[in-house]
Write a protein that holds these residues in place. Structure first.
Motif, mmCIF file in Angstrom:
data_model
loop_
_atom_site.group_PDB
_atom_site.id
_atom_site.type_symbol
_atom_site.label_atom_id
_atom_site.label_comp_id
_atom_site.label_asym_id
_atom_site.label_seq_id
_atom_site.Cartn_x
_atom_site.Cartn_y
_atom_site.Cartn_z
ATOM 1 N N GLY A 289 -11.668 -0.330 1.310
ATOM 2 C CA GLY A 289 -11.361 -1.602 1.957
ATOM 3 C C GLY A 289 -11.416 -2.820 1.065
ATOM 4 N N SER A 290 -11.480 -2.657 -0.252
ATOM 5 C CA SER A 290 -11.547 -3.791 -1.162
ATOM 6 C C SER A 290 -10.255 -4.605 -1.124
ATOM 7 C CB SER A 290 -11.805 -3.318 -2.596
ATOM 8 O OG SER A 290 -11.634 -4.371 -3.521
ATOM 9 N N VAL A 291 -10.377 -5.869 -0.744
ATOM 10 C CA VAL A 291 -9.208 -6.752 -0.706
ATOM 11 C C VAL A 291 -8.694 -7.006 -2.121
ATOM 12 C CG1 VAL A 291 -8.408 -9.073 -0.104
ATOM 13 C CG2 VAL A 291 -9.957 -7.840 1.441
ATOM 14 N N THR A 292 -9.603 -7.174 -3.062
ATOM 15 C CA THR A 292 -9.198 -7.438 -4.448
ATOM 16 C C THR A 292 -8.378 -6.298 -5.001
ATOM 17 O OG1 THR A 292 -11.200 -8.742 -4.820
ATOM 18 C CG2 THR A 292 -10.039 -7.929 -6.769
ATOM 19 N N ARG A 293 -8.826 -5.069 -4.742
ATOM 20 C CA ARG A 293 -8.095 -3.911 -5.251
ATOM 21 C C ARG A 293 -6.720 -3.813 -4.611
ATOM 22 N NH1 ARG A 293 -10.288 2.402 -5.485
ATOM 23 N NH2 ARG A 293 -8.668 3.131 -6.918
ATOM 24 N N ARG A 294 -6.664 -4.013 -3.301
ATOM 25 C CA ARG A 294 -5.378 -3.940 -2.616
ATOM 26 C C ARG A 294 -4.423 -5.011 -3.114
ATOM 27 N NH1 ARG A 294 -0.911 -1.876 -1.541
ATOM 28 N NH2 ARG A 294 0.274 -2.914 0.090
ATOM 29 N N PHE A 295 -4.909 -6.230 -3.265
ATOM 30 C CA PHE A 295 -4.047 -7.312 -3.730
ATOM 31 C C PHE A 295 -3.575 -7.071 -5.161
ATOM 32 C CE2 PHE A 295 -5.328 -11.037 -0.718
ATOM 33 C CZ PHE A 295 -4.844 -10.306 0.349
ATOM 34 N N PHE A 296 -4.442 -6.545 -6.004
ATOM 35 C CA PHE A 296 -4.043 -6.253 -7.385
ATOM 36 C C PHE A 296 -2.882 -5.267 -7.413
ATOM 37 C CE2 PHE A 296 -4.291 -3.312 -10.994
ATOM 38 C CZ PHE A 296 -4.101 -4.193 -12.055
ATOM 39 N N TRP A 297 -3.015 -4.166 -6.675
ATOM 40 C CA TRP A 297 -1.967 -3.154 -6.696
ATOM 41 C C TRP A 297 -0.728 -3.596 -5.935
ATOM 42 C CZ3 TRP A 297 -1.663 0.176 -10.282
ATOM 43 C CH2 TRP A 297 -2.814 0.688 -10.877
ATOM 44 N N ALA A 298 -0.904 -4.436 -4.920
ATOM 45 C CA ALA A 298 0.265 -4.981 -4.230
ATOM 46 C C ALA A 298 1.092 -5.846 -5.182
ATOM 47 C CB ALA A 298 -0.159 -5.793 -3.010
ATOM 48 N N PHE A 299 0.414 -6.628 -5.998
ATOM 49 C CA PHE A 299 1.103 -7.468 -6.979
ATOM 50 C C PHE A 299 1.817 -6.609 -8.021
ATOM 51 C CE2 PHE A 299 1.388 -9.952 -10.876
ATOM 52 C CZ PHE A 299 1.931 -11.144 -10.417
ATOM 53 N N VAL A 300 1.107 -5.620 -8.550
ATOM 54 C CA VAL A 300 1.711 -4.718 -9.544
ATOM 55 C C VAL A 300 2.915 -3.995 -8.945
ATOM 56 C CG1 VAL A 300 1.337 -2.619 -10.909
ATOM 57 C CG2 VAL A 300 -0.412 -4.403 -10.863
ATOM 58 N N GLY A 301 2.734 -3.488 -7.726
ATOM 59 C CA GLY A 301 3.840 -2.808 -7.060
ATOM 60 C C GLY A 301 5.035 -3.717 -6.856
ATOM 61 N N GLY A 302 4.783 -4.982 -6.500
ATOM 62 C CA GLY A 302 5.870 -5.932 -6.323
ATOM 63 C C GLY A 302 6.633 -6.196 -7.609
ATOM 64 N N VAL A 303 5.902 -6.317 -8.725
ATOM 65 C CA VAL A 303 6.554 -6.522 -10.024
ATOM 66 C C VAL A 303 7.459 -5.338 -10.358
ATOM 67 C CG1 VAL A 303 6.175 -6.757 -12.504
ATOM 68 C CG2 VAL A 303 4.718 -8.011 -10.910
ATOM 69 N N LEU A 304 6.915 -4.120 -10.222
ATOM 70 C CA LEU A 304 7.699 -2.917 -10.523
ATOM 71 C C LEU A 304 8.914 -2.801 -9.604
ATOM 72 C CD1 LEU A 304 4.786 -0.323 -10.976
ATOM 73 C CD2 LEU A 304 6.208 -1.317 -12.787
#
Length: 356
Positions: A289-304
């Protein structure tokens, strides 16, 4: 880069009509958002669930929509009501972009079009994914002059229609279209969770056919070009050569996605489902449930996701669905690469990281 341009010059590169918000485009985007949210196809749990082979709603919808759309769109073109809009088969761009797009879609759990709808429903990770997508799209706009020669070879705009005799083409078309619709029903037997996917598939098909009419839009639906258009508009950064390439379709797709966002907001409010949420349920199951982890990967996924879409020249709606209906070789190859990468990434990124 020396090719960067000033925001003050933007108004001179687009006609005034490209900057307004015509009701027709907003309404068509609203319908797009309505169909997807009705079947919950915009949700992270649905798309990531497909990557984990736990939810086949996306696969069923796309297979049926492309199968039915092949028949209707080709008939529309045959009668002279519309024209082909085949994306060129630029080999490395399609394959490399498809790999990045498939990875990004599995990690992010959204497509370019579904990001707008989910944001309307209060998904904060979709907002982060949009920021990542803007960064990825802007990065591509900046490197475009140096990067574009590496995307080839350009094999031209080829489709099955242009490769077969008329009789062979129509026989093949009926077999392919019927076969894809059959695949959708076969998947429904594996995952029989209601029929909302079928209604959404028919709606998306009819929307695409209507959009292709010159009096309506004169081209099929799309979403990813809105991201470099918005990023370049906001920052004034990027290659002018790329701006001239994407300015008109990007402006149209931005208006289209505004309509999709409004659909997500409207229906979530009237159904009393609107709520701000940072971490989707399926993500929590595999990554906590870490918001930081989810947001980090959401950003990376968006870039890719968006860098890949721009490499390939389209996304799920504009390349796979619309291009598939036109039997474009570039779109069929893109769909294959995206699908294989999407499933591989889903297996590696989620199954090996399951919490508990």
């Amino acid at each position: 880069m020396t090719e960067n341009f000033s925001p003050k010059k933007l108004s001179h590169t687009l006609s005034l009509s490209s900057w307004d918000l015509p009701v027709t485009t907003l309404f068509l985007g609203f319908l797009f958002g309505m169909f997807l949210q009705y079947a919950r196809l915009n949700r992270f749990d649905t798309i990531a669930g497909m990557a984990l082979l736990r939810n086949f709603s996306v696969a069923k919808t796309m297979a049926f929509a492309i199968g039915l759309g092949m028949l209707l769109m080709q008939a529309e073109i045959q009668m002279g009501w519309a024209s082909d809009h085949i994306k060129p088969l630029i080999l490395f761009g399609i394959v490399g972009g498809g790999v990045l797009f498939g990875m990004g879609m599995a990690i992010l759990g959204y497509c370019p079009g579904t990001l707008a709808i989910s944001l309307g429903q209060g998904s904060l990770d979709a907002l982060v994914g949009i920021f990542g997508g803007l960064v990825g799209a802007l990065l591509f706009a900046v490197v475009f002059p140096l990067f574009s020669p590496l995307l080839g070879p350009d094999l031209g705009s080829m489709s099955l229609r242009g490769s077969l005799s008329p009789t062979t083409f129509w026989v093949t078309l009926v077999l392919l279209g019927g076969g894809l619709m059959g695949v959708a029903f076969a998947l429904h037997r594996v995952d029989p969770r209601g029929w909302s996917w079928l209604y959404a598939a028919v709606g998306l098909t009819l929307l695409n056919v209507v959009l292709d009419l010159p009096a309506i839009a004169g081209h099929p639906m799309g979403a990813s070009t809105a991201f470099p258009w918005l990023a370049m508009t906001l920052t004034g950064v990027g290659a002018p050569s790329y701006w001239h390439k994407i300015a008109e379709p990007g402006a149209w797709e931005f208006r289209f996605l505004v309509g999709a966002f409004l659909a997500g907001l409207f229906f979530s409010l009237i159904q009393k489902e609107f709520r701000f949420k940072a971490v989707p349920d399926l993500w929590q199951e595999y990554h906590g449930g870490s918001v930081t982890r989810r947001f980090f990967w959401a950003f990376v996924g968006g870039v890719l996701l968006l860098f890949g879409a721009r490499m390939a020249g389209g996304c799920t709606s504009g390349h796979i669905i619309s291009g598939g209906m036109q039997l474009a070789y570039s779109s069929l190859l893109f769909a294959l690469v995206v699908f294989l990468t999407f499933l591989t990434t889903g297996r590696l990124f989620y199954r090996q990281g399951r919490v508990g």
